[in-house]
Design an enzyme around this catalytic site. Structure first.
Site, PDB file in Angstrom:
ATOM      1  N   HIS A 129       0.822  -1.229   0.000  1.00 38.77           N
ATOM      2  CA  HIS A 129       0.000   0.000   0.000  1.00 38.77           C
ATOM      3  C   HIS A 129       0.852   1.274   0.000  1.00 38.77           C
ATOM      4  O   HIS A 129       0.306   2.374  -0.149  1.00 38.77           O
ATOM      5  CB  HIS A 129      -0.927   0.054   1.218  1.00 38.77           C
ATOM      6  N   ASP A 166      -2.720 -10.835  -1.897  1.00 41.72           N
ATOM      7  CA  ASP A 166      -3.256 -10.237  -0.663  1.00 41.72           C
ATOM      8  C   ASP A 166      -4.727  -9.878  -0.909  1.00 41.72           C
ATOM      9  O   ASP A 166      -5.104  -9.519  -2.027  1.00 41.72           O
ATOM     10  CB  ASP A 166      -2.442  -8.979  -0.338  1.00 41.72           C
ATOM     11  N   HIS A 168      -6.281  -7.354  -0.147  1.00 46.25           N
ATOM     12  CA  HIS A 168      -6.445  -5.923  -0.442  1.00 46.25           C
ATOM     13  C   HIS A 168      -5.719  -5.569  -1.740  1.00 46.25           C
ATOM     14  O   HIS A 168      -4.677  -6.154  -2.047  1.00 46.25           O
ATOM     15  CB  HIS A 168      -5.881  -5.077   0.710  1.00 46.25           C
ATOM     16  N   ASP A 250      -3.889 -12.685   4.174  1.00 45.87           N
ATOM     17  CA  ASP A 250      -5.230 -12.273   4.615  1.00 45.87           C
ATOM     18  C   ASP A 250      -6.286 -12.710   3.595  1.00 45.87           C
ATOM     19  O   ASP A 250      -7.471 -12.444   3.778  1.00 45.87           O
ATOM     20  CB  ASP A 250      -5.303 -10.765   4.884  1.00 45.87           C
TER      21      ASP A 250
HETATM   22 ZN   LIG Z   1      -3.973  -7.090   2.979  1.00 38.99          ZN
END
Ligand SMILES: [Zn+2]
Length: 312
Positions: A129, A166, A168, A250
């Site tokens: 991120h 991931d 996200h 995750d």
């Molecule tokens: Zn994540």
């Protein structure tokens, strides 16, 4: 005893990024991984254990603004603080962040040296991120994005594939690599979900981004198949010289920060299949780096499964 086929790279400083036990991205994640690996004696003995190194400021500047890099250093030197509502730092965070990035660079160096072409980097803080000049979503530096640019600049790679599973969207990785058409980025992620980016029609300025937004709670095979369709598209007319994995666990069923349903068998098969492809593409160069994953016991189990598949 046979030669190790994969390296396990970490750095003691990754444990010095102190976010507090109330934060999902806490130091217990790495401790759980190390413990799980020690409990698997066969695997523990089969991998090459390496202490990573600190990335230099010049290396971090392959993907980040120098003023931002210095800000991270200076905030840590003053004892830490919040760089973003989600992203806290401590006095050890500068050393941790450059150890995390540097460990992945070591994996790239090993892959191109040809001795051990596969590695898993158990690092934190995570990276996908982080933006060019801003921390975001528990991430300080784009470990994998820096590694991709490093492979191009220092090892003469012509093309790099990044696979991010991931839960996200790897918005930071996309932002740091989408201007360079030599880097193909595949990100599968929950949608709609944090951070809100990663629509399927967001292909980047050179159409070298493959975003795979997926709803939560589907059968695991749906995620795996969708990810493979994107990997196939991303490599249809561009054979990578290196495969980087943003290994966020995750995306496993039951993660407190995600709604995907992957199980250990999916991690195992995905890893094996990617390694098989990498053998035909690029002599098996695969460097994987830990991203998210917030159920420490599940993350640790997945890392062991992933590492075992990398050594197969
Ligand atoms: Zn994540």
């Amino acid at each position: 005893m046979s030669e190790p086929r994969a390296a396990f790279i970490s750095h003691a400083d990754c444990g010095r990024h102190d976010t507090g036990w109330g934060h999902p991205e806490h130091v217990g994640r790495l401790r759980a991984i190390t413990r799980a690996l020690r409990n698997d004696l066969d695997l523990f003995g089969a991998v090459d254990h390496r202490e990573g190194r600190h990335a230099t400021i010049d290396e971090l500047a392959l993907a980040h603004d120098r003023a931002y890099i210095e800000t991270v250093r200076d905030v840590a030197a003053r004892g830490g603080g919040a760089l973003d509502p989600d992203t806290v730092t401590s006095d050890g965070s500068w050393d941790a962040a450059r150890a995390g990035a540097g460990s992945v660079l070591d994996g790239v160096d090993l892959a191109f040296a040809g001795t051990i072409r596969k590695s898993f980097c158990a690092v934190r803080p995570p990276g996908h991120h982080a933006l060019r000049a801003r921390a975001m979503g528990f991430c300080l530096f784009g470990n994998v994005a820096v590694a991709a640019r490093y492979a191009l600049q220092r090892h003469g790679a012509q093309r790099v594939l990044i696979v991010d599973w991931d839960v996200h969207h790897g918005n930071g990785t996309q932002a740091l690599v989408e201007q360079d058409s030599r880097i193909h980025f595949v990100s599968m992620h929950q949608w709609p979900w944090y951070p809100g980016t990663g629509a399927a029609d967001d292909r980047g300025p050179h159409r070298t981004i493959w975003n795979v937004p997926m709803g939560p709670g589907k059968p695991a095979a749906h995620y795996v198949e969708a990810l493979w369709r994107a990997i196939d598209a991303a490599t249809a007319d561009a054979t990578p010289d290196l495969v980087l994995i943003s290994a966020g666990f995750d995306s496993l069923r039951g993660d407190p920060l995600g709604g995907f349903t992957l199980e250990m068998e999916d991690v195992d098969q995905l890893t094996r299949d990617l390694c098989t492809r990498a053998e035909t593409w690029c002599a098996g160069r695969v460097v994987s780096a830990l991203e998210g994953g917030y159920n420490p016991d599940r993350v640790a189990e997945a890392c062991v499964v992933h590492l075992r598949a990398l050594t197969a």
